[in-house]
Design a protein around this motif. Structure first.
Motif, PDB file in Angstrom:
ATOM      1  N   SER A   1       0.827  -1.207   0.000  1.00 15.67           N
ATOM      2  CA  SER A   1       0.000   0.000   0.000  1.00 15.67           C
ATOM      3  C   SER A   1       0.864   1.262   0.000  1.00 15.67           C
ATOM      4  CB  SER A   1      -0.944   0.005   1.205  1.00 15.67           C
ATOM      5  OG  SER A   1      -0.210  -0.053   2.398  1.00 15.67           O
ATOM      6  N   GLU A   2       2.122   1.105   0.332  1.00 17.53           N
ATOM      7  CA  GLU A   2       3.041   2.247   0.350  1.00 17.53           C
ATOM      8  C   GLU A   2       4.434   1.783  -0.057  1.00 17.53           C
ATOM      9  OE1 GLU A   2       4.907   4.715   3.878  1.00 17.53           O
ATOM     10  OE2 GLU A   2       2.784   5.209   3.618  1.00 17.53           O
ATOM     11  N   ILE A   3       5.106   2.626  -0.788  1.00 22.94           N
ATOM     12  CA  ILE A   3       6.492   2.346  -1.172  1.00 22.94           C
ATOM     13  C   ILE A   3       7.368   3.380  -0.487  1.00 22.94           C
ATOM     14  CG2 ILE A   3       8.136   2.431  -3.089  1.00 22.94           C
ATOM     15  CD1 ILE A   3       6.577  -0.045  -3.241  1.00 22.94           C
ATOM     16  N   ASN A   4       8.258   2.905   0.343  1.00 21.08           N
ATOM     17  CA  ASN A   4       9.200   3.780   1.034  1.00 21.08           C
ATOM     18  C   ASN A   4      10.535   3.050   1.106  1.00 21.08           C
ATOM     19  OD1 ASN A   4      10.394   5.794   2.466  1.00 21.08           O
ATOM     20  ND2 ASN A   4       9.410   5.305   4.402  1.00 21.08           N
ATOM     21  N   LEU A   5      11.125   2.838  -0.045  1.00 20.60           N
ATOM     22  CA  LEU A   5      12.369   2.082  -0.117  1.00 20.60           C
ATOM     23  C   LEU A   5      13.543   3.020  -0.295  1.00 20.60           C
ATOM     24  CD1 LEU A   5      11.180  -0.695  -2.569  1.00 20.60           C
ATOM     25  CD2 LEU A   5      11.242  -0.784  -0.086  1.00 20.60           C
TER      26      LEU A   5
ATOM     27  N   ILE B   1       3.214   7.308  -3.099  1.00 26.34           N
ATOM     28  CA  ILE B   1       4.640   6.992  -3.121  1.00 26.34           C
ATOM     29  C   ILE B   1       5.332   8.177  -2.476  1.00 26.34           C
ATOM     30  CG2 ILE B   1       6.637   6.510  -4.553  1.00 26.34           C
ATOM     31  CD1 ILE B   1       4.727   5.417  -6.659  1.00 26.34           C
ATOM     32  N   VAL B   2       6.042   7.915  -1.403  1.00 31.77           N
ATOM     33  CA  VAL B   2       6.679   9.019  -0.677  1.00 31.77           C
ATOM     34  C   VAL B   2       7.816   9.626  -1.494  1.00 31.77           C
ATOM     35  CG1 VAL B   2       6.016   8.177   1.603  1.00 31.77           C
ATOM     36  CG2 VAL B   2       8.189   7.482   0.639  1.00 31.77           C
ATOM     37  N   HIS B   3       8.000  10.904  -1.313  1.00 32.67           N
ATOM     38  CA  HIS B   3       8.965  11.664  -2.102  1.00 32.67           C
ATOM     39  C   HIS B   3      10.384  11.104  -2.003  1.00 32.67           C
ATOM     40  CE1 HIS B   3      10.759  15.028  -4.143  1.00 32.67           C
ATOM     41  NE2 HIS B   3      11.563  15.201  -3.125  1.00 32.67           N
ATOM     42  N   GLU B   4      10.775  10.634  -0.835  1.00 25.30           N
ATOM     43  CA  GLU B   4      12.133  10.128  -0.638  1.00 25.30           C
ATOM     44  C   GLU B   4      12.444   8.927  -1.528  1.00 25.30           C
ATOM     45  OE1 GLU B   4      10.942  12.643   2.492  1.00 25.30           O
ATOM     46  OE2 GLU B   4      10.016  10.743   1.920  1.00 25.30           O
ATOM     47  N   PHE B   5      11.414   8.229  -1.942  1.00 30.51           N
ATOM     48  CA  PHE B   5      11.607   7.076  -2.817  1.00 30.51           C
ATOM     49  C   PHE B   5      12.348   7.473  -4.093  1.00 30.51           C
ATOM     50  CE2 PHE B   5       9.984   4.315  -6.259  1.00 30.51           C
ATOM     51  CZ  PHE B   5      10.489   3.106  -5.820  1.00 30.51           C
ATOM     52  N   PHE B   6      12.075   8.663  -4.592  1.00 31.65           N
ATOM     53  CA  PHE B   6      12.674   9.128  -5.842  1.00 31.65           C
ATOM     54  C   PHE B   6      13.903  10.008  -5.649  1.00 31.65           C
ATOM     55  CE2 PHE B   6       8.164   8.524  -6.946  1.00 31.65           C
ATOM     56  CZ  PHE B   6       8.322   7.592  -7.950  1.00 31.65           C
ATOM     57  N   SER B   7      14.331  10.199  -4.438  1.00 30.32           N
ATOM     58  CA  SER B   7      15.361  11.199  -4.170  1.00 30.32           C
ATOM     59  C   SER B   7      16.694  10.963  -4.882  1.00 30.32           C
ATOM     60  CB  SER B   7      15.597  11.346  -2.665  1.00 30.32           C
ATOM     61  OG  SER B   7      16.082  10.147  -2.120  1.00 30.32           O
ATOM     62  N   THR B   8      17.069   9.720  -5.125  1.00 29.24           N
ATOM     63  CA  THR B   8      18.350   9.465  -5.795  1.00 29.24           C
ATOM     64  C   THR B   8      18.188   9.004  -7.239  1.00 29.24           C
ATOM     65  OG1 THR B   8      18.429   7.186  -4.992  1.00 29.24           O
ATOM     66  CG2 THR B   8      19.511   8.854  -3.644  1.00 29.24           C
ATOM     67  N   ILE B   9      16.975   8.643  -7.641  1.00 25.81           N
ATOM     68  CA  ILE B   9      16.752   8.138  -8.996  1.00 25.81           C
ATOM     69  C   ILE B   9      16.801   9.295  -9.992  1.00 25.81           C
ATOM     70  CG2 ILE B   9      15.136   6.950 -10.523  1.00 25.81           C
ATOM     71  CD1 ILE B   9      14.026   5.525  -8.042  1.00 25.81           C
ATOM     72  N   LYS B  10      17.598   9.132 -11.028  1.00 27.59           N
ATOM     73  CA  LYS B  10      17.738  10.168 -12.057  1.00 27.59           C
ATOM     74  C   LYS B  10      17.074   9.766 -13.369  1.00 27.59           C
ATOM     75  CE  LYS B  10      20.289  12.706  -9.399  1.00 27.59           C
ATOM     76  NZ  LYS B  10      19.489  13.374  -8.399  1.00 27.59           N
ATOM     77  N   GLN B  11      16.998   8.438 -13.613  1.00 29.76           N
ATOM     78  CA  GLN B  11      16.493   7.991 -14.902  1.00 29.76           C
ATOM     79  C   GLN B  11      15.775   6.646 -14.759  1.00 29.76           C
ATOM     80  OE1 GLN B  11      19.386   6.539 -17.922  1.00 29.76           O
ATOM     81  NE2 GLN B  11      18.620   8.250 -19.127  1.00 29.76           N
ATOM     82  N   ILE B  12      14.610   6.544 -15.414  1.00 24.75           N
ATOM     83  CA  ILE B  12      13.868   5.285 -15.489  1.00 24.75           C
ATOM     84  C   ILE B  12      13.440   5.111 -16.942  1.00 24.75           C
ATOM     85  CG2 ILE B  12      11.895   3.944 -14.695  1.00 24.75           C
ATOM     86  CD1 ILE B  12      11.749   5.797 -12.237  1.00 24.75           C
ATOM     87  N   HIS B  13      13.863   4.030 -17.571  1.00 22.13           N
ATOM     88  CA  HIS B  13      13.476   3.802 -18.958  1.00 22.13           C
ATOM     89  C   HIS B  13      11.999   3.411 -19.049  1.00 22.13           C
ATOM     90  CE1 HIS B  13      13.227   1.821 -22.894  1.00 22.13           C
ATOM     91  NE2 HIS B  13      14.160   2.692 -23.235  1.00 22.13           N
ATOM     92  N   THR B  14      11.587   2.400 -18.285  1.00 22.13           N
ATOM     93  CA  THR B  14      10.185   1.961 -18.280  1.00 22.13           C
ATOM     94  C   THR B  14       9.689   1.897 -16.841  1.00 22.13           C
ATOM     95  OG1 THR B  14      10.592   0.613 -20.241  1.00 22.13           O
ATOM     96  CG2 THR B  14       8.608   0.130 -18.984  1.00 22.13           C
ATOM     97  N   PHE B  15       8.650   2.674 -16.562  1.00 22.00           N
ATOM     98  CA  PHE B  15       8.110   2.784 -15.206  1.00 22.00           C
ATOM     99  C   PHE B  15       6.641   2.381 -15.241  1.00 22.00           C
ATOM    100  CE2 PHE B  15       7.566   6.029 -11.481  1.00 22.00           C
ATOM    101  CZ  PHE B  15       7.550   4.985 -10.579  1.00 22.00           C
ATOM    102  N   ASN B  16       6.281   1.324 -14.505  1.00 24.92           N
ATOM    103  CA  ASN B  16       4.910   0.827 -14.524  1.00 24.92           C
ATOM    104  C   ASN B  16       4.267   0.986 -13.149  1.00 24.92           C
ATOM    105  OD1 ASN B  16       2.485  -0.505 -14.901  1.00 24.92           O
ATOM    106  ND2 ASN B  16       3.394  -2.221 -15.987  1.00 24.92           N
ATOM    107  N   LEU B  17       3.222   1.800 -13.087  1.00 22.68           N
ATOM    108  CA  LEU B  17       2.446   2.043 -11.866  1.00 22.68           C
ATOM    109  C   LEU B  17       0.977   1.662 -12.061  1.00 22.68           C
ATOM    110  CD1 LEU B  17       3.900   5.542 -10.940  1.00 22.68           C
ATOM    111  CD2 LEU B  17       4.069   3.487  -9.552  1.00 22.68           C
ATOM    112  N   SER B  18       0.675   0.927 -13.104  1.00 23.33           N
ATOM    113  CA  SER B  18      -0.722   0.633 -13.436  1.00 23.33           C
ATOM    114  C   SER B  18      -1.380  -0.297 -12.421  1.00 23.33           C
ATOM    115  CB  SER B  18      -0.812   0.028 -14.839  1.00 23.33           C
ATOM    116  OG  SER B  18      -0.099  -1.188 -14.895  1.00 23.33           O
ATOM    117  N   ASN B  19      -2.699  -0.230 -12.393  1.00 23.46           N
ATOM    118  CA  ASN B  19      -3.531  -1.107 -11.559  1.00 23.46           C
ATOM    119  C   ASN B  19      -3.211  -1.030 -10.072  1.00 23.46           C
ATOM    120  OD1 ASN B  19      -5.079  -2.332 -13.756  1.00 23.46           O
ATOM    121  ND2 ASN B  19      -3.104  -3.211 -14.325  1.00 23.46           N
TER     122      ASN B  19
END
Length: 162
Positions: free
Chosen positions: A97-101, A122-140
């Motif tokens: 139900s939550e992503i906080n990795l 999805i908490v903001h910190e999850f994306f704090s170091t990610i700069k690039q995602i080729h394919t990102f799936n958040l469906s369903n």
């Protein structure tokens, strides 16, 4: 099913390990400790509900981790910490139900799949170091709120059925 703790101890040069579709319900936290050259790990389609926080601790060369179709409701934030080579992470089909990795050092993903969960935010910190995602799936997911993704280069994003 369960795997004996020392099953892979002598396989230090192993690059790929497929343990999918084995009805695994538990993994001992020392199971992968000697697999220091492992690049691909497939644990998909098992019955795992929980992973010990240091299960992947020595897998610093890991590039592809498939955990699809298990029974996770929550994952510990430190589970994927210090995995600079992680490029593919599949967390599809769980009860999250939550992503906080903490994806510290993981800056570029070929594929990040969080589809078919119960994600609400999805908490903001999850994306704090990610700069690039080729394919990102958040469906369903369930009524997912997406925070700003303005600092991430994304080539393809799937957010249908939210």
């Amino acid at each position: 099913s369960m795997i004996e703790n020392d099953s892979f101890n002598s396989l230090i040069n192993l690059k790929s390990l497929k343990l999918n579709d084995n009805c695994l319900f538990q993994l001992n936290n020392q199971l992968f400790q000697n697999l220091i050259n492992l690049k691909e790990l497939y644990l998909n389609d098992n019955l795992l509900k929980k992973l010990d926080y240091n299960l992947f601790q020595n897998l610093n060369l890991l590039e592809n981790l498939d955990l699809q179709s298990n029974q996770f409701e929550k994952l510990q934030s430190v589970l994927f910490e210090n995995k600079p080579n992680l490029r593919k992470l599949n967390l599809q089909k769980h009860f999250l139900s939550e992503i906080n990795l903490n994806l510290t050092l993981s800056v570029k993903f070929d594929s990040l799949n969080l589809a078919n969960n119960n994600l609400k935010k999805i908490v903001h910190e999850f994306f704090s170091t990610i700069k690039q995602i080729h394919t990102f799936n958040l469906s369903n997911n369930y009524n997912l709120s997406i925070i700003s993704l303005k600092n991430i280069e994304i080539r393809s994003i799937e957010v249908s059925n939210n």
